[in-house]
Design a protein around this motif. Sequence first.
Motif, PDB file in Angstrom:
ATOM      1  N   TYR A 176      -6.459  -6.007   6.638  1.00  0.00           N
ATOM      2  CA  TYR A 176      -5.212  -6.403   6.013  1.00  0.00           C
ATOM      3  C   TYR A 176      -4.706  -5.395   5.010  1.00  0.00           C
ATOM      4  CZ  TYR A 176      -8.787  -9.247   3.520  1.00  0.00           C
ATOM      5  OH  TYR A 176      -9.906  -9.730   2.884  1.00  0.00           O
ATOM      6  N   PHE A 177      -3.378  -5.495   4.842  1.00  0.00           N
ATOM      7  CA  PHE A 177      -2.657  -4.508   4.053  1.00  0.00           C
ATOM      8  C   PHE A 177      -2.535  -5.008   2.607  1.00  0.00           C
ATOM      9  CE2 PHE A 177      -2.471  -2.818   8.122  1.00  0.00           C
ATOM     10  CZ  PHE A 177      -1.926  -1.537   8.098  1.00  0.00           C
ATOM     11  N   ASN A 178      -1.450  -4.819   1.924  1.00  0.00           N
ATOM     12  CA  ASN A 178      -1.360  -5.091   0.487  1.00  0.00           C
ATOM     13  C   ASN A 178      -1.096  -6.572   0.227  1.00  0.00           C
ATOM     14  OD1 ASN A 178      -1.115  -2.100  -0.773  1.00  0.00           O
ATOM     15  ND2 ASN A 178      -0.024  -2.212   1.176  1.00  0.00           N
TER      16      ASN A 178
ATOM     17  N   THR B 226      10.167   6.992  -2.945  1.00  0.00           N
ATOM     18  CA  THR B 226       8.937   6.352  -3.405  1.00  0.00           C
ATOM     19  C   THR B 226       8.128   5.843  -2.208  1.00  0.00           C
ATOM     20  OG1 THR B 226       9.898   4.123  -3.666  1.00  0.00           O
ATOM     21  CG2 THR B 226      10.110   5.648  -5.530  1.00  0.00           C
ATOM     22  N   CYS B 227       6.852   5.619  -2.444  1.00  0.00           N
ATOM     23  CA  CYS B 227       5.957   5.213  -1.363  1.00  0.00           C
ATOM     24  C   CYS B 227       6.389   3.877  -0.752  1.00  0.00           C
ATOM     25  CB  CYS B 227       4.529   5.084  -1.887  1.00  0.00           C
ATOM     26  SG  CYS B 227       3.785   6.659  -2.389  1.00  0.00           S
ATOM     27  N   VAL B 228       6.173   3.743   0.548  1.00  0.00           N
ATOM     28  CA  VAL B 228       6.526   2.532   1.281  1.00  0.00           C
ATOM     29  C   VAL B 228       5.244   1.851   1.742  1.00  0.00           C
ATOM     30  CG1 VAL B 228       7.646   1.630   3.353  1.00  0.00           C
ATOM     31  CG2 VAL B 228       8.743   3.459   2.026  1.00  0.00           C
ATOM     32  N   ARG B 229       5.157   0.548   1.489  1.00  0.00           N
ATOM     33  CA  ARG B 229       3.960  -0.218   1.837  1.00  0.00           C
ATOM     34  C   ARG B 229       4.332  -1.532   2.526  1.00  0.00           C
ATOM     35  NH1 ARG B 229       2.264   4.019   0.997  1.00  0.00           N
ATOM     36  NH2 ARG B 229       0.667   4.716  -0.471  1.00  0.00           N
ATOM     37  N   ASP B 230       3.339  -2.112   3.184  1.00  0.00           N
ATOM     38  CA  ASP B 230       3.463  -3.408   3.855  1.00  0.00           C
ATOM     39  C   ASP B 230       2.766  -4.439   2.966  1.00  0.00           C
ATOM     40  OD1 ASP B 230       3.395  -5.599   5.590  1.00  0.00           O
ATOM     41  OD2 ASP B 230       3.014  -4.358   7.350  1.00  0.00           O
ATOM     42  N   TYR B 231       3.523  -5.460   2.516  1.00  0.00           N
ATOM     43  CA  TYR B 231       2.973  -6.480   1.627  1.00  0.00           C
ATOM     44  C   TYR B 231       2.843  -7.800   2.377  1.00  0.00           C
ATOM     45  CZ  TYR B 231       3.938  -3.078  -1.980  1.00  0.00           C
ATOM     46  OH  TYR B 231       3.957  -1.916  -2.721  1.00  0.00           O
ATOM     47  N   ILE B 232       1.711  -8.469   2.153  1.00  0.00           N
ATOM     48  CA  ILE B 232       1.415  -9.725   2.839  1.00  0.00           C
ATOM     49  C   ILE B 232       1.107 -10.812   1.807  1.00  0.00           C
ATOM     50  CG2 ILE B 232      -0.982  -8.956   3.141  1.00  0.00           C
ATOM     51  CD1 ILE B 232       0.817 -11.210   5.618  1.00  0.00           C
TER      52      ILE B 232
ATOM     53  N   ILE C  75      -3.442  -7.200   9.784  1.00  0.00           N
ATOM     54  CA  ILE C  75      -2.750  -8.341   9.198  1.00  0.00           C
ATOM     55  C   ILE C  75      -1.727  -7.816   8.191  1.00  0.00           C
ATOM     56  CG2 ILE C  75      -2.962 -10.472   7.888  1.00  0.00           C
ATOM     57  CD1 ILE C  75      -4.201 -10.603  10.685  1.00  0.00           C
ATOM     58  N   GLY C  76      -0.480  -7.844   8.606  1.00  0.00           N
ATOM     59  CA  GLY C  76       0.619  -7.391   7.766  1.00  0.00           C
ATOM     60  C   GLY C  76       1.910  -8.000   8.276  1.00  0.00           C
ATOM     61  N   ARG C  77       3.016  -7.685   7.587  1.00  0.00           N
ATOM     62  CA  ARG C  77       4.308  -8.208   8.013  1.00  0.00           C
ATOM     63  C   ARG C  77       4.998  -7.281   9.003  1.00  0.00           C
ATOM     64  NH1 ARG C  77       7.827  -7.987   4.211  1.00  0.00           N
ATOM     65  NH2 ARG C  77       9.135  -9.712   4.880  1.00  0.00           N
ATOM     66  N   GLY C  78       4.541  -6.030   9.084  1.00  0.00           N
ATOM     67  CA  GLY C  78       5.191  -5.073   9.965  1.00  0.00           C
ATOM     68  C   GLY C  78       6.497  -4.549   9.403  1.00  0.00           C
TER      69      GLY C  78
END
Length: 323
Positions: free
Chosen positions: A168-170, A214-220, A249-252
């Motif tokens: 899983y991601f963030n 800025t950095c791009v991340r996937d938040y769950i 496991i992320g939102r994509g």
Amino acid sequence: MTWLITGGAGYIGAHVARAMAADGERVVALDDLSAGVPARLPASVPLVTGSTMDADLLRRVFAEHEVTGVVHLAARKQVAESVDRPTYYYRENVGGLGTLLDAVAEAGIERFLFSSSAAVYGNPDVDLITEDTPCAPVNPYGETKLTGEWLVRAAGRAHGIATVCLRYFNVAGAAAPELADTGVFNIVPMVFDRLTRDEAPRIFGDDYPTPDGTCVRDYIHVADLAEAHLAAARRLAGAGPAGDLTVNIGRGEGVSVRELISVIGDVTGDRRAPVVEGRRPGDAPRAVASAARAAEELGWRARRTVPEMVDSAWRGWRLHHGK
């Protein structure tokens, strides 16, 4: 089935325990309480205090509670600490997992769900990270998670254990304020902490090759993550005596640091401009999951939005920090 959840009184573990218990699963939690809080657990979930390094304790828990499946979340999880204390992280995360898997095999338990991490991928230069993206972790924490996956799969093949590894991601948010993350290690509570101390949020680098620099991340949302564990447990419960599955496991969907801070400003009402500082070593410009396999294999999709994550996390922050 009866599921043992290691790390069950932790931030993520308690959400998983509540989701599984609410769905009618029999659950018992094991936690050394180094970060866990017993009050997070519902009354229906018994708590055993102890470590996955204690083989005798594991044998007793498996026998007394007639455990038929394990959800393994207990681990040391701070990246910076893992850089400073690599042997400690390998001993706790890999050694503890080895002891647990030995006990699982000895007890004849045939279902094992492993809490892994997107940290196994390192910093891949791809638009969406799939489960087939090469793994190249850049810190000891990520290394221990990847080694843990190898160990889980090898034990599964050797002992006929059906396994699932969830990367899983963030993770952010809370299903209820009392379940909120009380640490200040991830970006959402880090920004809350700055605002609470009347300081501007910080952005580490605004010159990345992304739309706003800025950095791009996937938040769950952690409640979505708990539901993913429940879906994986259902998959395991219906599986044969062997087999393995690895799932992101992320939102994509990617959210930049600047966009996230803007959402936090909307939720908290504190819209002060962030301070831009230098890049942090090892930060990837973009890390966003492909969520296709989770939908196909587990029938699971994230349902909650980033504003919902931030709002629920803020209510938890105010409860625990008196703001």
